[in-house]
Motif scaffolding. Structure first.
Motif, PDB file in Angstrom:
ATOM      1  N   ARG A   1       0.843  -1.199   0.000  1.00 28.10           N
ATOM      2  CA  ARG A   1       0.000   0.000   0.000  1.00 28.10           C
ATOM      3  C   ARG A   1       0.880   1.251   0.000  1.00 28.10           C
ATOM      4  O   ARG A   1       0.630   2.209  -0.737  1.00 28.10           O
ATOM      5  N   ALA A   2       1.943   1.209   0.795  1.00 34.69           N
ATOM      6  CA  ALA A   2       2.868   2.345   0.856  1.00 34.69           C
ATOM      7  C   ALA A   2       3.589   2.534  -0.474  1.00 34.69           C
ATOM      8  O   ALA A   2       3.771   3.664  -0.946  1.00 34.69           O
ATOM      9  N   ILE A   3       3.986   1.431  -1.108  1.00 33.94           N
ATOM     10  CA  ILE A   3       4.675   1.511  -2.403  1.00 33.94           C
ATOM     11  C   ILE A   3       3.729   2.066  -3.463  1.00 33.94           C
ATOM     12  O   ILE A   3       4.113   2.896  -4.296  1.00 33.94           O
ATOM     13  N   ALA A   4       2.473   1.606  -3.436  1.00 30.59           N
ATOM     14  CA  ALA A   4       1.492   2.106  -4.402  1.00 30.59           C
ATOM     15  C   ALA A   4       1.301   3.617  -4.246  1.00 30.59           C
ATOM     16  O   ALA A   4       1.232   4.352  -5.243  1.00 30.59           O
ATOM     17  N   LYS A   5       1.235   4.083  -3.013  1.00 30.24           N
ATOM     18  CA  LYS A   5       1.105   5.520  -2.779  1.00 30.24           C
ATOM     19  C   LYS A   5       2.329   6.266  -3.281  1.00 30.24           C
ATOM     20  O   LYS A   5       2.217   7.346  -3.874  1.00 30.24           O
ATOM     21  N   GLU A   6       3.506   5.692  -3.069  1.00 32.26           N
ATOM     22  CA  GLU A   6       4.755   6.336  -3.488  1.00 32.26           C
ATOM     23  C   GLU A   6       4.781   6.573  -4.987  1.00 32.26           C
ATOM     24  O   GLU A   6       5.232   7.632  -5.457  1.00 32.26           O
ATOM     25  N   TYR A   7       4.305   5.605  -5.762  1.00 36.60           N
ATOM     26  CA  TYR A   7       4.366   5.712  -7.220  1.00 36.60           C
ATOM     27  C   TYR A   7       3.043   6.143  -7.851  1.00 36.60           C
ATOM     28  O   TYR A   7       2.936   6.198  -9.085  1.00 36.60           O
ATOM     29  N   GLY A   8       2.048   6.431  -7.041  1.00 33.97           N
ATOM     30  CA  GLY A   8       0.767   6.863  -7.578  1.00 33.97           C
ATOM     31  C   GLY A   8       0.028   5.773  -8.329  1.00 33.97           C
ATOM     32  O   GLY A   8      -0.624   6.038  -9.348  1.00 33.97           O
ATOM     33  N   LEU A   9       0.115   4.543  -7.830  1.00 33.39           N
ATOM     34  CA  LEU A   9      -0.497   3.394  -8.494  1.00 33.39           C
ATOM     35  C   LEU A   9      -1.851   3.048  -7.881  1.00 33.39           C
ATOM     36  O   LEU A   9      -2.089   3.286  -6.694  1.00 33.39           O
ATOM     37  N   LEU A  10      -2.728   2.468  -8.701  1.00 34.00           N
ATOM     38  CA  LEU A  10      -3.988   1.939  -8.193  1.00 34.00           C
ATOM     39  C   LEU A  10      -3.722   0.820  -7.200  1.00 34.00           C
ATOM     40  O   LEU A  10      -2.777   0.036  -7.375  1.00 34.00           O
ATOM     41  N   MET A  11      -4.559   0.701  -6.183  1.00 37.03           N
ATOM     42  CA  MET A  11      -4.472  -0.400  -5.222  1.00 37.03           C
ATOM     43  C   MET A  11      -5.668  -1.311  -5.445  1.00 37.03           C
ATOM     44  O   MET A  11      -6.797  -0.951  -5.121  1.00 37.03           O
ATOM     45  N   THR A  12      -5.424  -2.466  -6.017  1.00 44.53           N
ATOM     46  CA  THR A  12      -6.512  -3.392  -6.312  1.00 44.53           C
ATOM     47  C   THR A  12      -6.515  -4.526  -5.297  1.00 44.53           C
ATOM     48  O   THR A  12      -5.669  -4.592  -4.406  1.00 44.53           O
ATOM     49  N   GLY A  13      -7.473  -5.424  -5.434  1.00 43.87           N
ATOM     50  CA  GLY A  13      -7.565  -6.550  -4.514  1.00 43.87           C
ATOM     51  C   GLY A  13      -8.389  -7.677  -5.087  1.00 43.87           C
ATOM     52  O   GLY A  13      -9.338  -7.450  -5.835  1.00 43.87           O
ATOM     53  N   GLY A  14      -8.014  -8.897  -4.735  1.00 46.07           N
ATOM     54  CA  GLY A  14      -8.771 -10.057  -5.200  1.00 46.07           C
ATOM     55  C   GLY A  14      -8.364 -11.313  -4.464  1.00 46.07           C
ATOM     56  O   GLY A  14      -7.278 -11.399  -3.884  1.00 46.07           O
ATOM     57  N   SER A  15      -9.241 -12.291  -4.507  1.00 50.58           N
ATOM     58  CA  SER A  15      -9.016 -13.541  -3.774  1.00 50.58           C
ATOM     59  C   SER A  15      -8.075 -14.497  -4.491  1.00 50.58           C
ATOM     60  O   SER A  15      -7.422 -15.317  -3.863  1.00 50.58           O
ATOM     61  N   ASP A  16      -8.005 -14.403  -5.829  1.00 50.53           N
ATOM     62  CA  ASP A  16      -7.318 -15.414  -6.651  1.00 50.53           C
ATOM     63  C   ASP A  16      -8.089 -16.729  -6.573  1.00 50.53           C
ATOM     64  O   ASP A  16      -7.519 -17.807  -6.471  1.00 50.53           O
ATOM     65  N   PHE A  17      -9.394 -16.602  -6.641  1.00 52.00           N
ATOM     66  CA  PHE A  17     -10.301 -17.743  -6.493  1.00 52.00           C
ATOM     67  C   PHE A  17     -10.174 -18.707  -7.674  1.00 52.00           C
ATOM     68  O   PHE A  17     -10.180 -18.300  -8.829  1.00 52.00           O
ATOM     69  N   HIS A  18     -10.043 -20.002  -7.353  1.00 47.39           N
ATOM     70  CA  HIS A  18     -10.032 -21.063  -8.364  1.00 47.39           C
ATOM     71  C   HIS A  18     -11.095 -22.124  -8.077  1.00 47.39           C
ATOM     72  O   HIS A  18     -11.435 -22.904  -8.963  1.00 47.39           O
ATOM     73  N   GLY A  19     -11.570 -22.186  -6.859  1.00 50.84           N
ATOM     74  CA  GLY A  19     -12.445 -23.266  -6.415  1.00 50.84           C
ATOM     75  C   GLY A  19     -11.777 -23.988  -5.261  1.00 50.84           C
ATOM     76  O   GLY A  19     -10.545 -24.064  -5.183  1.00 50.84           O
ATOM     77  N   GLU A  20     -12.572 -24.535  -4.364  1.00 51.95           N
ATOM     78  CA  GLU A  20     -12.037 -25.102  -3.119  1.00 51.95           C
ATOM     79  C   GLU A  20     -11.024 -26.214  -3.361  1.00 51.95           C
ATOM     80  O   GLU A  20      -9.985 -26.280  -2.695  1.00 51.95           O
ATOM     81  N   GLU A  21     -11.269 -27.104  -4.303  1.00 49.20           N
ATOM     82  CA  GLU A  21     -10.335 -28.209  -4.528  1.00 49.20           C
ATOM     83  C   GLU A  21      -9.011 -27.730  -5.104  1.00 49.20           C
ATOM     84  O   GLU A  21      -7.963 -28.336  -4.859  1.00 49.20           O
ATOM     85  N   ARG A  22      -9.036 -26.658  -5.876  1.00 48.11           N
ATOM     86  CA  ARG A  22      -7.802 -26.138  -6.472  1.00 48.11           C
ATOM     87  C   ARG A  22      -7.022 -25.280  -5.479  1.00 48.11           C
ATOM     88  O   ARG A  22      -5.803 -25.356  -5.411  1.00 48.11           O
ATOM     89  N   LYS A  23      -7.745 -24.434  -4.740  1.00 50.11           N
ATOM     90  CA  LYS A  23      -7.097 -23.568  -3.741  1.00 50.11           C
ATOM     91  C   LYS A  23      -7.918 -23.609  -2.457  1.00 50.11           C
ATOM     92  O   LYS A  23      -8.775 -22.747  -2.222  1.00 50.11           O
ATOM     93  N   PRO A  24      -7.651 -24.595  -1.624  1.00 51.45           N
ATOM     94  CA  PRO A  24      -8.440 -24.749  -0.395  1.00 51.45           C
ATOM     95  C   PRO A  24      -8.397 -23.502   0.489  1.00 51.45           C
ATOM     96  O   PRO A  24      -7.340 -22.909   0.699  1.00 51.45           O
ATOM     97  N   GLY A  25      -9.558 -23.106   0.970  1.00 51.53           N
ATOM     98  CA  GLY A  25      -9.651 -21.978   1.882  1.00 51.53           C
ATOM     99  C   GLY A  25      -9.716 -20.621   1.217  1.00 51.53           C
ATOM    100  O   GLY A  25      -9.945 -19.610   1.899  1.00 51.53           O
ATOM    101  N   VAL A  26      -9.528 -20.568  -0.092  1.00 46.26           N
ATOM    102  CA  VAL A  26      -9.596 -19.285  -0.805  1.00 46.26           C
ATOM    103  C   VAL A  26     -11.013 -19.111  -1.338  1.00 46.26           C
ATOM    104  O   VAL A  26     -11.389 -19.712  -2.343  1.00 46.26           O
ATOM    105  N   ARG A  27     -11.791 -18.297  -0.642  1.00 43.50           N
ATOM    106  CA  ARG A  27     -13.206 -18.134  -0.973  1.00 43.50           C
ATOM    107  C   ARG A  27     -13.431 -16.929  -1.864  1.00 43.50           C
ATOM    108  O   ARG A  27     -12.769 -15.890  -1.705  1.00 43.50           O
ATOM    109  N   LEU A  28     -14.346 -17.060  -2.763  1.00 46.61           N
ATOM    110  CA  LEU A  28     -14.733 -15.939  -3.613  1.00 46.61           C
ATOM    111  C   LEU A  28     -15.200 -14.790  -2.725  1.00 46.61           C
ATOM    112  O   LEU A  28     -16.020 -14.977  -1.823  1.00 46.61           O
TER     113      LEU A  28
END
Length: 283
Positions: free
Chosen positions: A234-261
């Motif tokens: 977050r600090a680096i993004a502010k330093e360079y004036g970059l957008l701060m995005t976010g996402g789960s990297d969801f693939h499905g429970e069997e592919r990535k256990p515990g990573v929920r949409l």
């Protein structure tokens, strides 16, 4: 479906469908997003845009905004760097040609891995992998799933650790493009280039040079980021004036256990900012 408490309840901008190595179809994923109360999802399959059209149709049906994206795997001095591209022009020839090249390389790599597994005495066939590959982009997770289905290993993670991960007996290097090439490709196709989950590989030292060639955002919130990672990027993004995005990297429970949409994400305001940036490119 049980209620899921969302950290950032508006938009999950890093999701994979069966068009690449996710388990849900675009329709199923968007339906689930609607049930969770998400306003928007980013469809970011590996090296393919083929899920976009159906995702947009599903978005209209379920009243979920679709941010069209792709994820490119690049290499920086032997370290993986993933670049997310949003809202590109799907008819840009430079994009079509490169994605086609990358998908072909994926198939060739998968077949070489299968041959190595066969040499190790594991009875796996190309047809078995092809049967579970629902989209046009194939990868190691498909091989791992077959190994789980056949009882060779107990989990996707074990398949990578024992057989197909970096340094394992059946590992085959992928076609390498640089982060600069990935960023330029996205920008030349009219899109917005975002550095995905930099905390996994500790990529802070490369950000300055990538900004110089057109990087416009950093994925700050991610399922594999610690609170310290979030603070740092977050600090680096502010330093360079970059957008701060976010996402789960969801693939499905069997592919990535515990990573929920929707378990990780950002505000809808970021969706609008990405669109505005892409629009300025197109103009």
């Amino acid at each position: 479906m049980p209620e899921v408490k969302l950290r950032y309840p508006e938009a999950d901008l890093h999701c994979h469908t069966s068009a690449s190595d996710g388990l849900l179809t675009t329709w199923e994923l968007v339906k689930q997003a609607a049930e969770l109360g998400l306003k928007a999802v980013g469809i970011t399959d590996h090296d393919t845009l083929s899920g976009w059209e159906k995702a947009i149709q599903a978005g209209k049906h379920f009243n979920v905004d679709i941010l069209k994206g792709v994820e490119l795997n690049t290499d920086w001095a032997g370290v993986e760097v993933h670049i997310l591209g949003y809202e590109m022009n799907p008819k840009a020839m430079i994009l079509e040609d490169k994605l086609s090249e990358l998908r072909e390389a994926r198939f060739n790599r998968v077949y070489r891995i299968i041959e190595k597994l066969q040499d190790l005495g594991i009875p796996i066939q190309k047809a078995e992998v092809e049967r579970i590959t629902k989209g046009e982009s194939v990868g190691r997770p498909h091989i791992a799933q077959v190994l789980v289905n056949k009882g060779v290993v107990n989990s996707i993670r074990e398949a990578f650790d024992r057989y197909i991960g970096t340094g394992a007996p059946a590992y085959v290097p992928r076609l390498k493009i640089t982060p600069e090439e990935g960023i330029i490709l996205i920008r030349e196709a009219g899109g917005v280039a975002v550095l995905a989950h930099p905390g996994i590989y500790g990529l802070e030292k490369g950000i300055e040079q990538w900004v110089k060639v057109g990087l416009q955002g950093i994925e700050v919130n991610h399922s594999e980021h610690t609170s310290e990672d979030e603070k740092k990027y977050r600090a680096i993004a502010k330093e360079y004036g970059l957008l701060m995005t976010g996402g789960s990297d969801f693939h499905g429970e069997e592919r990535k256990p515990g990573v929920r949409l929707g378990g990780w994400g950002t505000s809808y305001e970021i969706v609008e900012k990405i669109r505005n940036l892409a629009y300025s490119h197109h103009v």
